[in-house]
Design an enzyme around this catalytic site. Sequence first.
Site, short mmCIF file in Angstrom:
data_model
loop_
_atom_site.label_atom_id
_atom_site.label_comp_id
_atom_site.label_asym_id
_atom_site.label_seq_id
_atom_site.Cartn_x
_atom_site.Cartn_y
_atom_site.Cartn_z
N GLY A 365 13.36 20.77 34.46
CA GLY A 365 13.05 19.40 35.07
C GLY A 365 12.54 18.33 34.27
N SER A 683 3.26 36.30 15.47
CA SER A 683 2.63 36.90 16.50
C SER A 683 2.58 38.33 16.90
CB SER A 683 2.81 36.23 17.97
OG SER A 683 4.16 36.31 18.27
N LYS A 726 3.37 34.73 27.78
CA LYS A 726 3.44 36.09 27.35
C LYS A 726 2.71 36.94 28.29
CE LYS A 726 3.58 35.08 22.28
NZ LYS A 726 2.80 34.95 21.15
#
Length: 792
Positions: A365, A683, A726
């Site tokens: 958007g 990560s 996550k």
Amino acid sequence: MAKIFGNFKIPKELPLIPLRDLVVFPNLVVPLFVGRQRSMNALEKAMQKDHLVLLVSQKKAEIQEPSPEELYEIGCVATIMQELKLPDGTAKALVEGIRRVRILEIVQEEPYFKARVEELPEIDHKDLGAEALMRNVVSQFEKAAQLGKPIPREVILAALNIESPGRLADFIAFHLSLKTEERQEILEAVDSVKRLEKVNLLLSKELEILEIGSKIQSRVREQVNKAQKEYFLKEQLKAIQKELGGLDEQQAEIEELKAKIKEAKMPPDVEEKAMKEVERFSKMPPGSAELSVVRTYLDWLISLPWAIKTTKKLNLKEAAKILDEDHYGLEKVKERVIEFLAVHKLTKGKAKGSILCFVGPPGTGKTSIGKSIARALGRKFARISLGGVRDEAEIRGHRRTYVGALPGRIIQTLAHVKSKNPVFMLDEVDKIGVDFRGDPSSALLEVLDPEQNYSFSDHYLEVPFDLSEVMFITTANILDTIPPALRDRMEVIHFPGYTEEEKLKIAQNFLIPKQVKGHGLTKNNLEIKEDSLRKLIREYTREAGVRNLEREISSICRQVARKVVEGRKKKIKVKSNNLADFLGPTRFRYGMAEEKDEIGTATGLVWTEVGGDIISVEATLMKGKGNLILTGYLGDVMKESAQAAVSYIRSRASELGIDEDFYKKYDIHIHVPAGAIPKDGPSAGITMATSLVSALTKRKVKKDIAMTGEITLRGHVLPVGGIKEKILAAHRAGIKQVIIPEENEKDLILVPKHVQKELKFIKAKNVDEVFKAALEPNRGKKATHIREVVKA
């Protein structure tokens, strides 16, 4: 029992014909076309008996077969004077109205309507007031005819000869262009004077409209006459000047250019340059090649909005309402936009703050938020896409020395929108390229810098143009590829992507109604159940936005549209168990937690451009010489994380109950499934370390726990990005506990409250805390040897 009116007996029960867009009045002869079967039956019945029929108007003309409730209560009894059968099976009748009647009851509906009626008394009294009113109505009727109303002269004469107020009201109402509802009101007025007053009111309104139309017509005629006069005078002047050897066509063109330059209200220095170009133009011979170049340049200068801008008083509540209407969710983004507009209002648009940069995955958007801001400000909306632009001239324009030179896209777009203060969106600013033709991103520095863009210079125009009133908004998918100097000029607003619940609401409130309407369907044709929407979101799309979700809904609508056209009348319901019939087999595996505790397999959390997901990191050991094998299409950063994890475990081997020489005797293989998908980032460091320690110590990893965090050689757990996405992925997969770096605790504020309640968060500062939480306790059996672990 029957009452007598004139020579006619009006029975208490009459056949009824419903009329569309027609009201029949007493004492008036009307041609009637009859086509519907029930109406034909009623007409035939009337012709067989006494030629009397009840004519009643429908409340809604578009209804083909009206029910009794859809007819007005009051109608007119008419006598059928003539009937003519037409070749197409319909009939034409000439009828004369007799009396007003009220329907008491519809006693029969098939094969034709039959109604029980009562006559309405005709209250017709004439006094001085009624006489004055009649004269006024006739006078206005004549005036309407004089103003162009299509009323024949014989109708005016007939109105002059009517002496009854009631009959005059009916006569004029019949000949006026009234709506069916207005004519019905006249029919229902029993008192003749009140009826005439209503006609007088409607006639006054019609007369007022005719007078306004007449004034407009007169004004147009005057303007046309004036324009024609000016044209003839100019033509005469040209002829005189040609005879005298004066102005020719080129000279007239020069005068026109000078007038347009004055009208454009350019700044003094720009106007001076434009006038010099006009002088050059005037001295060029007609066949000169440069003539068209100069003329094109002047046309561009004149077409720019030097002094044209849109103004509207900004209302923050209205702006917030517009943003909520156009977008679901994105609360932080909307809040930041409203703050930006508040500063814009206080500074009256003169704040030299940062340029907004919307950063986020596709389909979230970003562009449509820009359109909503333009709506809220009441400004024009301009947009250019910078994706793949490699030529600096696209921004700054070409020098006029080149053949086919044009201004840059910034100036071109402003000339097109005809406003110097639009909301200007620069899409895909992260995809600008660089080659031998220059660096477009560097050219954007002047455009987006509030300290410089008040005098933006386009290479083609070679005059400064003020861009300081333009509201620039940029969009990007990632920040990494935007040059630091350009990024420094922009205030970044992150679009995090939508949660599953937000996608569900967007689909229900926006996408499904839009696609159903766009495919010519209605709510009666299609219903998509909530369970099928969830399955569609989870197993048919994998994205942060809703673009692919809309495509899949469109695909369903197309198939439903085909079935409707083929004759399917029953509503089609899309459920989770029949979704595959419309979209085929599922395309994505919906990430689920491990089924049981495993050795050598740990669950990690990752972030991609399409949102969060879970991955399994597998570690296995084989006899060898200490080689580290990494597979799964891993990037350099992720490989380095694996090496760091191995080095940390070697340094802490004795404390972890591991043979200190394990790296000499065994090869270590770390694999991340879905090997065709590239993976990178730090990560997964603690996940790799956990799976490897599990393989070495034979301690199982808990199935309901997932983790994310970067590992250092000292065992510290460093913060990572994408925490919200996550955690949402972990929640979708049925995970109960999530290990995150301690420094990422502050990011939990972005996670929805209901998700926070259902998950347990473990904030780890070092890797030992991770091992303690993720691995099952060692039951006192120290690993004496190492064997290969079967992969999950």
